[in-house]
Design an enzyme around this catalytic site. Structure first.
Site, short mmCIF file in Angstrom:
data_model
loop_
_atom_site.label_atom_id
_atom_site.label_comp_id
_atom_site.label_asym_id
_atom_site.label_seq_id
_atom_site.Cartn_x
_atom_site.Cartn_y
_atom_site.Cartn_z
N CYS A 120 0.84 -1.20 0.00
CA CYS A 120 0.00 0.00 0.00
C CYS A 120 0.87 1.25 0.00
O CYS A 120 0.63 2.19 -0.75
CB CYS A 120 -0.93 -0.01 1.21
SG CYS A 120 -2.03 1.41 1.31
N CYS A 217 -6.03 -3.04 7.33
CA CYS A 217 -7.20 -2.17 7.27
C CYS A 217 -8.42 -2.81 6.62
O CYS A 217 -9.55 -2.51 6.99
CB CYS A 217 -6.85 -0.85 6.56
SG CYS A 217 -6.47 -1.00 4.80
#
Length: 381
Positions: A120, A217
């Site tokens: 990410c 997440c």
């Protein structure tokens, strides 16, 4: 805040007043990035807050309290309003799925243990978002990561955070030099998270007491196997648990539920000595178990290397460094031997247990704090 009279530079390293320095702050909605934005705004910088919507908040992947979920976007917006700077939400759902979530699922299917937070940072925050910051004519982009960027004699250097307990260098090894030149990490010099929360309270931020996010997440409650089964139906096919001689000693409900070095939850009873997962064979749907001694290895093949040293990576036959093969371990001494422009073999001075394909191997200055980059562990030996 005036320029430093000794250097002529402001606190972000530019030779102009903060009011003439635009900085985009990547805001997750948590206390760390909120403090960065608030501190810079208080110093008089031209702050622009940006929050990424990374996945559909109503989908099964989302969870309350996850990074960049609906509540976090709301919290980031409240911080921006309280400090008086603009805030934007960018829809990066498709980019995030293609660059991070899909690879996460496929890696587990291939028997690896991926680290999606690194991808990410590499493929979304420090690539796409950084380019957006440049499009906004920002002089730099700041984040709430606990890591230090220092100006070295040759170029900008990456260093471990001042607080070892908060250091995030393992997750940022793939930061390219040109990205490092543009990035700023204002929290890297803080000595504790308590100091960060004190700054949040000083500015009266609504997130001052917000708990830290602990999970990946997009993975609800840490149950990554359920997420993978939703993304890749049929991924949880059952199979055999076998010992190192191939004898069946149990059964499992999917290779994706196991990681190298795992001891608990194997469901194997009646054995005198504890067994650990030593290998995953997704093609045969087998989980191989063995004694703890079978986990030890000194040779770690690494690829996709990002090198941040001053000298070219292949300019030496070997580099004496320290390495981390998991985020939870401290750097240990090793010899790094290049085998190509972005491949190497790492020889550990002391054998490590639980070295797993899909994890990162991060290189550090032995006895120091500098990060020399790292790569991806791709198979065990």
């Amino acid at each position: 805040m005036a320029l430093d009279t000794t250097t002529g530079l402001n606190s972000l390293g530019f030779a102009k007043p903060p009011s003439q320095t635009r900085v985009v702050v990547a805001m997750s909605g948590g206390v760390d990035s909120s403090v960065v934005a608030a501190e810079l705004a208080a110093e008089g910088y031209d702050v622009v807050g940006v929050t990424l919507q990374l996945y559909d908040h109503g989908a099964a992947l989302a969870k309350k309290g996850a990074c960049c979920a609906g509540r976090d976007i709301h919290d980031a917006r409240r911080v921006a309003e309280s400090m008086g700077f603009p805030h934007y939400v960018l829809d990066y759902e498709n980019r995030f799925r293609e660059a991070v979530i899909d690879e996460f699922a496929d890696s587990y299917l291939g028997g690896a243990t991926p680290v999606p937070c690194i991808r990410c940072n590499e493929r979304v925050k420090f690539r796409d978002l950084l380019e957006t910051a440049k499009d906004l004519d920002a002089d730099c982009m700041a984040t709430g990561h606990y890591i230090r960027r220092e100006d070295g004699p040759a170029k900008a250097e990456l260093h471990m955070a001042a607080d070892p307990a908060r250091d995030q260098s393992y997750f940022l090894f793939s930061t390219k030099q040109e990205q490092l030149d543009y990035l700023r990490f204002p929290l890297g010099g803080l000595v504790s998270k308590a100091e960060t929360r004190a700054l949040a309270a000083k500015h009266g931020l609504p997130v001052a007491d917000k708990p830290d996010s602990q999970d990946i997440c997009f993975v609800p409650n840490g149950d990554y196997a359920s997420v993978i089964e939703k993304l890749r139906p049929g991924a949880g096919e059952p199979g055999d648990i076998v010992d190192m001689e191939g004898r069946v000693v149990g059964s499992h409900e999917g290779v994706i539920r196991y990681t190298i070095g795992q001891r608990r939850g194997l469901g194997i009873g009646g054995l005198s000595d504890p067994l650990y997962v030593v290998k995953l064979d997704p093609d045969a749907r087998r989980v191989v178990v063995g004694p703890k001694s079978a986990l030890a290895t000194r040779t770690v093949p690494v690829r996709e290397i990002n090198w941040l040293g001053d000298e070219p990576f292949e300019s030496r036959d070997a580099w004496e460094v320290s390495v981390r093969v998991r985020s939870t371990r401290m750097p240990a001494e090793a010899i790094l031997r290049p085998t190509g422009p972005d491949t190497a073999e790492v020889e550990l001075v002391q054998a490590e247990e639980g070295v797993s394909p899909g994890q990162a191997c991060v290189f550090y200055e032995t006895g120091g704090t500098r990060v020399f980059g790292g790569g991806w562990i791709w198979r065990g030996k």
